[in-house]
Design a protein around this motif. Sequence first.
Motif, mmCIF file in Angstrom:
data_model
loop_
_atom_site.group_PDB
_atom_site.id
_atom_site.type_symbol
_atom_site.label_atom_id
_atom_site.label_comp_id
_atom_site.label_asym_id
_atom_site.label_seq_id
_atom_site.Cartn_x
_atom_site.Cartn_y
_atom_site.Cartn_z
ATOM 1 N N GLU A 318 0.834 -1.213 0.000
ATOM 2 C CA GLU A 318 0.000 0.000 0.000
ATOM 3 C C GLU A 318 0.865 1.258 0.000
ATOM 4 N N GLU A 319 1.969 1.243 0.784
ATOM 5 C CA GLU A 319 2.867 2.411 0.784
ATOM 6 C C GLU A 319 3.378 2.672 -0.625
ATOM 7 N N PHE A 320 3.774 1.599 -1.302
ATOM 8 C CA PHE A 320 4.291 1.722 -2.664
ATOM 9 C C PHE A 320 3.217 2.346 -3.562
ATOM 10 N N VAL A 321 2.016 1.788 -3.509
ATOM 11 C CA VAL A 321 0.941 2.218 -4.411
ATOM 12 C C VAL A 321 0.497 3.654 -4.094
ATOM 13 N N PHE A 322 0.369 3.971 -2.807
ATOM 14 C CA PHE A 322 -0.095 5.323 -2.454
ATOM 15 C C PHE A 322 0.963 6.377 -2.805
ATOM 16 N N ASN A 323 2.248 6.071 -2.526
ATOM 17 C CA ASN A 323 3.318 7.031 -2.861
ATOM 18 C C ASN A 323 3.409 7.257 -4.358
ATOM 19 N N LEU A 324 3.332 6.168 -5.094
ATOM 20 C CA LEU A 324 3.405 6.265 -6.558
ATOM 21 C C LEU A 324 2.224 7.082 -7.089
ATOM 22 N N ARG A 325 1.061 6.810 -6.537
ATOM 23 C CA ARG A 325 -0.159 7.516 -6.976
ATOM 24 C C ARG A 325 -0.062 9.018 -6.662
ATOM 25 N N ASP A 326 0.318 9.332 -5.416
ATOM 26 C CA ASP A 326 0.264 10.727 -4.991
ATOM 27 C C ASP A 326 1.411 11.570 -5.552
ATOM 28 N N ASN A 327 2.582 10.941 -5.811
ATOM 29 C CA ASN A 327 3.733 11.731 -6.263
ATOM 30 C C ASN A 327 4.004 11.605 -7.755
ATOM 31 N N PHE A 328 3.539 10.523 -8.381
ATOM 32 C CA PHE A 328 3.851 10.313 -9.811
ATOM 33 C C PHE A 328 2.596 10.071 -10.656
ATOM 34 N N SER A 329 1.431 10.134 -10.031
ATOM 35 C CA SER A 329 0.140 10.014 -10.735
ATOM 36 C C SER A 329 0.016 8.743 -11.590
ATOM 37 N N VAL A 330 0.476 7.634 -11.017
ATOM 38 C CA VAL A 330 0.313 6.326 -11.668
ATOM 39 C C VAL A 330 -0.419 5.431 -10.670
ATOM 40 N N LEU A 331 -1.433 4.714 -11.149
ATOM 41 C CA LEU A 331 -2.167 3.822 -10.234
ATOM 42 C C LEU A 331 -1.875 2.353 -10.538
ATOM 43 N N LEU A 332 -1.435 1.630 -9.491
ATOM 44 C CA LEU A 332 -1.290 0.164 -9.544
ATOM 45 C C LEU A 332 -2.238 -0.387 -8.480
ATOM 46 N N THR A 333 -2.289 -1.722 -8.313
ATOM 47 C CA THR A 333 -3.050 -2.260 -7.181
ATOM 48 C C THR A 333 -2.072 -2.938 -6.219
#
Length: 369
Positions: A318-333
């Motif tokens: 979740e840390e990986f996914v949330f950081n990636l989403r919030d800082n690089f605007s990419v969504l994974l699961t």
Amino acid sequence: MKFELFDLERNQSLFENEVDYNLSESGVHPLKISEILTDDEQRELLNKNLYYGYTNGTPELRQRVADMYGDTFSIENVLITSGSAEANFLSIMTQLESGDEIIYMVPNYLQIYHLARSFGIIVKSLPLHQELGWQWDVDELKSIVTPKTKMIVVCNPNNPTGALMNPEVMDGVIEVARETGCWVLSDEVYRGAELDGVECRSFAGATDKTIVNAGLSKAYSLPGLRLGWTVGSETYINRAWSFHDFTVINVAYLSDWVASKILEYSRRRKILDRTKDHLNHNLNMLCDWAEHVPALTITRPEAAAITFAKLNIPMSSEEFVFNLRDNFSVLLTAGKWHGMEGFVRFGYGTPEEYVRSGLDRVSDFCKKY
Ligand SMILES: Cc1ncc(COP(=O)(O)O)c(C=O)c1O
């Protein structure tokens, strides 16, 4: 009623349309009506009266679906549903009761997991083993079955690993189901998206108490039709149909009509061939990319537009996914939303340039962290 949140769908619902690169999708980039219907059919579609139609699906469509599972299946064995999601819902609601026990494959999509637990069903998660090529250990399955086991629930091809169940493991599952008299529920929504183009063996008809659920959202690239089906014995189908009266009544008449056209054998093959070519192309690109990203290890999937990548860094999924989403605007699961920590799922079914640009941002993220 209290119900558990469906983390995977909730996170996708909230963010999939907000990010620059949505790599959380598990299906292939959707087709257009103009790509799947002839000019005459498109004109016919425009002039259709918008009937309710048949609440269990038109006989034409049910026949097309029955044909996909072989000679022993007829239209009486098929109910058309609003996506495979509704099919799964009906299977659980009609066959299980609070206090029953089910054996559930993880990692998985977790719809059935959360739903069943919300209704007081005891869910025993049985992991696939990465070292066995994401397979079940049949001895482990045998060791957790009890007289209270009402259903064995599998997802084949599997979401999120993209693995296909080995024939020996399938035989083992069927043997256990026969011995105990329990149901087998096989979610086969990714069947038809095999990378070698050979449709994998279905569980359909394996026992009298086997249910297969699938639909057009993944291998067929048509999620917007919201069209699925459930296949099983006539008794089960009639029960599921009676419950379907309470859920959506029936699938949109236009979706049923379009599906009955495109599931004709040669047209359905054409769509699945497009899926295969697109997935092979993008997967090669993804695997080349992953060689330069030590933070992740990617195992080549055998089917579906997804791969479950192992995290080689001390960060939760979740840390990986949330950081990636919030800082690089990419969504994974996140693996956690699939019932297994230490992994993240990439979807690679969107157009090549889109996937590539999203992956570039994941590289930047991994370098930074
Ligand atoms: C394993 C599995 N089953 C069911 C669904 C629901 O799909 P749909 O209702 O679009 O057919 C999904 C969606 O991602 C899935 O991954």
